[in-house]
Motif scaffolding. Structure first.
Motif, short mmCIF file in Angstrom:
data_model
loop_
_atom_site.label_atom_id
_atom_site.label_comp_id
_atom_site.label_asym_id
_atom_site.label_seq_id
_atom_site.Cartn_x
_atom_site.Cartn_y
_atom_site.Cartn_z
N ILE A 113 0.85 -1.19 0.00
CA ILE A 113 0.00 0.00 0.00
C ILE A 113 0.89 1.24 0.00
N ALA A 114 0.66 2.10 -0.98
CA ALA A 114 1.44 3.34 -1.07
C ALA A 114 0.94 4.35 -0.05
N ASP A 115 1.84 5.14 0.47
CA ASP A 115 1.54 6.27 1.34
C ASP A 115 0.89 5.89 2.67
N ASP A 116 1.09 4.67 3.15
CA ASP A 116 0.58 4.32 4.47
C ASP A 116 1.69 4.39 5.53
N GLU A 117 2.91 4.72 5.10
CA GLU A 117 4.03 4.82 6.03
C GLU A 117 3.96 6.14 6.80
N PHE A 118 4.43 6.10 8.03
CA PHE A 118 4.57 7.34 8.79
C PHE A 118 5.65 7.15 9.83
N SER A 119 6.19 8.28 10.28
CA SER A 119 7.21 8.22 11.32
C SER A 119 7.05 9.41 12.24
N TYR A 120 7.60 9.26 13.43
CA TYR A 120 7.59 10.33 14.43
C TYR A 120 8.99 10.44 15.00
N ARG A 121 9.42 11.67 15.21
CA ARG A 121 10.69 11.96 15.88
C ARG A 121 10.37 12.90 17.03
N LEU A 122 10.73 12.51 18.24
CA LEU A 122 10.49 13.33 19.42
C LEU A 122 11.81 13.86 19.94
N SER A 123 11.81 15.15 20.31
CA SER A 123 13.02 15.79 20.84
C SER A 123 12.64 16.88 21.82
N ASP A 124 13.62 17.43 22.46
CA ASP A 124 13.46 18.57 23.39
C ASP A 124 12.39 18.28 24.44
N PHE A 125 12.42 17.09 25.01
CA PHE A 125 11.45 16.68 26.02
C PHE A 125 11.72 17.41 27.32
N GLN A 126 10.67 17.95 27.91
CA GLN A 126 10.76 18.60 29.22
C GLN A 126 9.60 18.13 30.08
N ALA A 127 9.89 17.42 31.15
CA ALA A 127 8.86 16.94 32.07
C ALA A 127 8.56 18.02 33.09
N TYR A 128 7.32 18.05 33.56
CA TYR A 128 6.91 18.98 34.64
C TYR A 128 6.83 18.23 35.94
#
Length: 159
Positions: A144-159
């Protein structure tokens, strides 16, 4: 030959390697911190042990979606709910397209669990301190074309 003599003899050719080994051993630490977080179960355990009530994180997603949603976004989460999303390069013109469940750590954990048995490709790297997914790549089907996705998380700051 005693231990000191053995080290002296060995040290003539390998003193640099011995120093490197000692340095790496010292940097590795001990206990849980020395073990890399590599599975969903481990990551979830680390995340829960941190008891993070709120956080901010920068998320960059790659998907077949409007261009304004491909930019880095600063997301604020409290008690597991998204309370603010800000486009860092331009205003978000299509916020209704965003699946807010995929913008929380808990939501990404659910996505990883759901995808672990159904996706043709699932690649995840976890933050070693907090356990959240730092990178996530999913391809539901190679056919299936165009069903790929990715996430990149950065600069995490917990409270």
């Amino acid at each position: 030959m005693d231990w000191a003599q053995e080290v002296s003899v060995i040290g003539k050719n390998t003193s640099g390697m011995l120093a490197l080994g000692l340095l790496l051993t010292a940097c590795a630490g001990t206990g849980k911190d020395a073990e890399p977080v590599s599975s969903l179960a481990e990551a979830l355990s680390v995340w829960q042990s941190q008891a993070v009530a709120g956080y901010e994180v920068t998320i960059k997603q790659t998907c077949f979606c409007p261009p304004d949603l491909l930019q880095p976004m600063r997301v604020t989460v409290r008690e597991g709910k998204v309370i603010d999303i800000e486009g860092l390069e331009q205003p978000l013109n299509h916020p209704e397209v965003l699946d807010e469940r995929r913008l929380t750590v808990e939501g990404l954990f659910s996505l990883i669990a759901d995808s672990s048995e159904s996706a043709s490709k699932l690649v995840v790297q976890y933050d070693q301190q907090y356990g959240f997914p730092v990178t996530l790549e999913i391809d539901g089907s190679p056919f299936i074309a165009d069903d790929e996705f990715s996430y990149r998380l950065s600069d995490f700051q917990a409270y």
